[in-house]
Design a protein around this motif. Structure first.
Motif, short mmCIF file in Angstrom:
data_model
loop_
_atom_site.label_atom_id
_atom_site.label_comp_id
_atom_site.label_asym_id
_atom_site.label_seq_id
_atom_site.Cartn_x
_atom_site.Cartn_y
_atom_site.Cartn_z
N HIS A 83 53.09 136.59 43.08
CA HIS A 83 53.73 135.57 43.93
C HIS A 83 53.87 134.26 43.17
CE1 HIS A 83 54.25 137.46 47.85
NE2 HIS A 83 53.18 138.18 47.55
N GLN A 84 52.82 133.92 42.40
CA GLN A 84 52.89 132.70 41.60
C GLN A 84 53.98 132.83 40.55
OE1 GLN A 84 49.01 131.65 40.11
NE2 GLN A 84 48.04 131.96 42.09
N GLU A 125 61.53 131.02 39.75
CA GLU A 125 62.61 130.38 40.52
C GLU A 125 62.77 128.91 40.14
OE1 GLU A 125 64.92 131.85 42.73
OE2 GLU A 125 64.04 133.49 41.56
N MET A 126 61.65 128.22 39.92
CA MET A 126 61.75 126.81 39.52
C MET A 126 62.35 126.71 38.12
SD MET A 126 58.41 124.88 41.06
CE MET A 126 57.23 126.19 41.30
N TYR A 138 56.68 134.56 40.74
CA TYR A 138 57.99 134.45 41.37
C TYR A 138 58.40 133.00 41.56
CZ TYR A 138 61.88 134.74 44.54
OH TYR A 138 63.12 134.56 45.10
N ARG A 139 57.45 132.16 42.03
CA ARG A 139 57.78 130.75 42.27
C ARG A 139 58.09 130.04 40.96
NH1 ARG A 139 52.21 130.09 45.30
NH2 ARG A 139 52.52 131.76 46.82
N ARG A 140 57.30 130.32 39.94
CA ARG A 140 57.54 129.68 38.65
C ARG A 140 58.91 130.07 38.10
NH1 ARG A 140 51.57 131.28 36.83
NH2 ARG A 140 50.50 129.59 37.89
#
Ligand code: FES
Lengths: 135, 329
Positions: free
Chosen positions: A77-78, A84-85, A80-82
Motif C-alpha cells: 500500500h505504501q 502515484e506521487m 502504491y502511494r509513493r
C-alpha cells in the motif's frame, strides 16, 4: 530496432518468485528487463527510481505482492502511494510517467509476468529512448 | 597592524539574504573584523575584481561563496575565487544545492527567454529582441555574460571544501563556524556539511508527535493548525522529515509554519524530494482498506494526494540542481 533498458525491482516474496517460475517453466519473453530483488516493494526508495532514470534506464518496473499478500502487511500500500506521487512529479522532470509501471504479480503468475514485460518493453520501444542525460 | 588573514564573500545567482545572515552576527561582526580582513564582498565593502586578481593564489584564507551558477560571470568568479582561496565554502542553499534560482531547471533557457522577453503580458517587444552576449553600437561592442542552459551548484562548477546550508544560513550557526576558525580548532574533513546537524528538522521541533496518520493534505492557507501538535500529522505538508536540522526548527517552533526544506537533505540522503515522497507514502492513512477493491483504493489515494498541485516545485524548492535528476531532462 531500439532495445530499451528496463530496470525491474521485484519483491522477493511474489514477483521475483513469479519470475523464477517463468524461468523454470521455460517461458520465453523479451530480455530487456534487468532485475533487482528487494525484500518488499516498499523497500524501493523513490531515490532508487530516480537514480535508475538518471543513469539511463528507459523504463522502471516495480513488481510487488497483491493487496492482502504483502509479507509485511502494508508495504505494498505504501508502495502504491509513493508510485502515484512519483508519477505526478515525473512530467516536471521531462519523464513520461508511462515509463514507470507498478504491477502486482504473485509467485504463481508467471504468465502475467511474461505478459507485463513484453507489453511494457513494446510500449517503451514506441516511446523511444527519451531521457537524455543532462549536465 | 600585523597582517590579518584575508576572507571574502561573493554573491553569484542569489538574493543577498546570505550577506544579511553574515551582517546578522550583530556585535560578533566586530570579532570577525578583529580576526580577519574582509577584502572582497561587493554587497558590504568596496573591493573590485581586479583586487582579487592581484592576490596570490591561496592568499584568501576563506571565501564564503553564496549563490548558484547561472551565468558566465558567476562561473568566472567561482573559478577565480577557488584559485585565490585556501578554503572555499559553499555558503547558503543556492551555492550548496541550487535553491530558488535552481527551480529554473524545470524549464529550458529558450522557455525562459520566451516567457520573460516575448510572451510576458507587460512587455512590448515587437522586434522580438532577446539578450545577446554581444551587441554592436556606434561606440563599440557591448558584452554581457552568457546565460547558461542550466543552473548548477558551486560544487558542480569548482572544487568545494565545505558546505554551509540554509536559506539563508542561521546566523548563530554561521558564528559557530567562524568562531571555531578564530579559536584555531581543527578543520573537519573536506566535504563536510558545516553549520548544521546530521539529523532532521523533526529532531529539533518541539511540537508533540504521535503516530503519523494523515487523513488528508492541506496547503498552508487552508487550515489553522493546532499549535501544540506536529504539523505533518495535521495534514500540512511539512518537509521536516526530509530536511537537515541545525536551524532550531524555527519555522514550526516559532511561527507554526511548516518547514519548506531550506537546509537540504539530512545526512545519508541524496534526494530530498524523493525522500519526502517516501515519508508521505508511509504517513498517509486511508483507514481500513482491506475490504476495498483495487480501484477503490486507487480512488481513495488519488483523493488525498491530488491536494498538492505541484509536487516537483514543492519538494525541490531548494534542492533541484543538486538532486538526482537535476531538473527537466
Ligand atoms: S512483500 Fe511483496 S510487496 Fe511487500
Amino acid at each position: 530496432m531500439f532495445e530499451p533498458k528496463i530496470v525491474c525491482f521485484y519483491c522477493k516474496w511474489c514477483t521475483y518468485s513469479g519470475a523464477d517460475l517463468a524461468g523454470t517453466s521455460r517461458m520465453k519473453y523479451l530480455p530487456n528487463g534487468v532485475v533487482i530483488k528487494t525484500m518488499c516493494s516498499s523497500r524501493i526508495d523513490p531515490q532508487h527510481v530516480l537514480d535508475a532514470f538518471a543513469k539511463g534506464a528507459d523504463g522502471v518496473l516495480i513488481g510487488g505482492c497483491h493487496y492482502g499478500d504483502c509479507h509485511y502487511v502494508t508495504g505494498n500500500h505504501q508502495t502504491y502511494r509513493r508510485v502515484e506521487m512519483l508519477k505526478k512529479m515525473l512530467p516536471s522532470f521531462g519523464i513520461d510517467p508511462a515509463r514507470f509501471r507498478l504491477e502486482w504479480i504473485s509467485a504463481a503468475e508467471a504468465g502475467k509476468l511474461v505478459h507485463v514485460i513484453n507489453e511494457f518493453t513494446e510500449q517503451i520501444r514506441a516511446l523511444g529512448s527519451g531521457i537524455p542525460i543532462a549536465r | 597592524m600585523p597582517d590579518k588573514p584575508k576572507i571574502a564573500m561573493y554573491w553569484a545567482a542569489s538574493c543577498g539574504g546570505c550577506e544579511i545572515s553574515l551582517a546578522n552576527l550583530h556585535a560578533n561582526i566586530l570579532a570577525v573584523d578583529a580576526a580577519f580582513q574582509l577584502v572582497f564582498c561587493p554587497c558590504l565593502v568596496d573591493g573590485k575584481k581586479r583586487d582579487v586578481e592581484a592576490l596570490k593564489d591561496g592568499e584568501l584564507l576563506i571565501t564564503f561563496f553564496n549563490g548558484a551558477i547561472r551565468t558566465d560571470e558567476n562561473q568566472e568568479m567561482a573559478h577565480l575565487l577557488r584559485k585565490k582561496s585556501k578554503i572555499l565554502i559553499a555558503y547558503g542553499s543556492c551555492a550548496y544545492e541550487g535553491c530558488i534560482p535552481g527551480l529554473s531547471n524545470f524549464h529550458s533557457k529558450q522557455d525562459h527567454f520566451k516567457a520573460i522577453y516575448l510572451d510576458n503580458p507587460s512587455i512590448e517587444n515587437p522586434q522580438k529582441i532577446v539578450p545577446q552576449t554581444e551587441t554592436k553600437v556606434p561606440e563599440g561592442t557591448l558584452t554581457i555574460p552568457a546565460f547558461h542552459d542550466r543552473v548548477r551548484t558551486l560544487a558542480q562548477t569548482v572544487d568545494v571544501d565545505y558546505f554551509l546550508p540554509g536559506c539563508p544560513p542561521e546566523s548563530f550557526k554561521v558564528w559557530e563556524v567562524i568562531d571555531s576558525v578564530i579559536q584555531g580548532k581543527a578543520l573537519p574533513p573536506k566535504g563536510t556539511i558545516i553549520g548544521a546537524g546530521k539529523c532532521t528538522v523533526c529532531d529539533e521541533c518541539e511540537k508533540k508527535k504521535e503516530d503519523k496518520k494523515i487523513k488528508r493534505l492541506y496547503r498552508t492557507h487552508e487550515i489553522v493548525p493546532d499549535r501544540e501538535k506536529c504539523l505533518l500529522e495535521q495534514g500540512i505538508l511539512c518537509m521536516g522529515p526530509a530536511t537537515r536540522d541545525g536551524c532550531k526548527a524555527q519555522c514550526p517552533n516559532n511561527a507554526d509554519m511548516p518547514c519548506t526544506g531550506c537546509y537540504g537533505p539530512p545526512s545519508g540522503v541524496r534526494d530530498q524530494g524523493a525522500k519526502m515522497i517516501a515519508a508521505l507514502g508511509t504517513a498517509l492513512d486511508l483507514g481500513d482498506v482491506s475490504t476495498l477493491s483495487e480501484e477503490q483504493v486507487a480512488a481513495r489515494v488519488e483523493e488525498v494526494i491530488k491536494a498538492i498541485p505541484d509536487y516537483a516545485g514543492m519538494l525541490y524548492k531548494y534542492s533541484l540542481p543538486g538532486s538526482i535528476l537535476g531538473g527537466k531532462r
